[in-house]
Design a protein around this motif. Structure first.
Motif, short mmCIF file in Angstrom:
data_model
loop_
_atom_site.label_atom_id
_atom_site.label_comp_id
_atom_site.label_asym_id
_atom_site.label_seq_id
_atom_site.Cartn_x
_atom_site.Cartn_y
_atom_site.Cartn_z
N ALA A 8 49.52 48.50 51.06
CA ALA A 8 48.73 48.27 49.85
C ALA A 8 47.84 47.04 49.96
CB ALA A 8 49.66 48.12 48.64
N GLY A 9 48.04 46.23 51.00
CA GLY A 9 47.20 45.05 51.18
C GLY A 9 47.70 44.20 52.32
N SER A 10 46.78 43.46 52.92
CA SER A 10 47.12 42.52 53.99
C SER A 10 46.46 41.18 53.65
CB SER A 10 46.61 43.01 55.34
OG SER A 10 47.27 44.21 55.70
N PHE A 11 47.23 40.13 53.77
CA PHE A 11 46.76 38.81 53.34
C PHE A 11 47.10 37.75 54.37
CE2 PHE A 11 47.77 41.38 49.67
CZ PHE A 11 46.66 41.22 48.86
N SER A 12 46.25 36.74 54.48
CA SER A 12 46.56 35.61 55.36
C SER A 12 47.40 34.58 54.61
CB SER A 12 45.27 34.97 55.87
OG SER A 12 44.48 34.54 54.79
N GLN A 13 47.36 34.62 53.29
CA GLN A 13 48.14 33.69 52.47
C GLN A 13 49.35 34.41 51.86
OE1 GLN A 13 47.34 30.37 52.12
NE2 GLN A 13 45.76 30.80 53.64
N LEU A 14 50.53 33.88 52.09
CA LEU A 14 51.75 34.49 51.57
C LEU A 14 51.71 34.59 50.03
CD1 LEU A 14 54.59 35.64 51.94
CD2 LEU A 14 55.45 33.29 52.03
N ALA A 15 51.16 33.59 49.37
CA ALA A 15 51.11 33.60 47.90
C ALA A 15 50.34 34.80 47.37
CB ALA A 15 50.49 32.31 47.38
N ASN A 16 49.26 35.18 48.05
CA ASN A 16 48.48 36.34 47.63
C ASN A 16 49.28 37.63 47.80
OD1 ASN A 16 46.37 34.60 47.10
ND2 ASN A 16 45.32 35.01 49.02
N ALA A 17 50.00 37.73 48.90
CA ALA A 17 50.84 38.90 49.14
C ALA A 17 51.95 38.98 48.08
CB ALA A 17 51.45 38.85 50.55
N GLN A 18 52.54 37.84 47.75
CA GLN A 18 53.61 37.82 46.74
C GLN A 18 53.08 38.22 45.37
OE1 GLN A 18 54.90 33.79 47.52
NE2 GLN A 18 56.73 34.50 48.60
N ALA A 19 51.85 37.82 45.05
CA ALA A 19 51.27 38.19 43.75
C ALA A 19 51.11 39.69 43.65
CB ALA A 19 49.93 37.49 43.57
#
Length: 77
Positions: A8-19
């Motif tokens: 559903a998404g890939s992020f370089s920042q863990l906080a964005n993935a957690q959101a």
């Protein structure tokens, strides 16, 4: 047996993935984060699943698209 997930998404920042994970969980999706190392360093992939067959994965993908989350099917990585 292969388990299928929807990315559903890939992020370089863990906080964005957690959101995104939190948002999906509140809407009833079985979301988890898988950490991977890519060319540019760590990547945090938000996955929904596992699902046992493509039909189930496609049904969940359709539900995700209704809430404006683009996803694609991936195997058990």
């Amino acid at each position: 047996m292969t388990r299928l997930y929807l990315n559903a998404g890939s992020f370089s920042q863990l906080a964005n993935a957690q959101a995104l994970q939190d948002s999906l969980k509140k809407q009833g999706f079985a979301a988890s984060i898988k950490e991977a190392t890519g060319e540019k360093g760590k990547v945090y992939k938000v996955r929904v699943g596992p699902m046992l067959d493509k039909a189930q994965a496609q049904a969940v993908k359709a539900k995700l698209s209704q809430i404006n989350v683009n996803s694609f099917v991936t195997g058990d990585e």
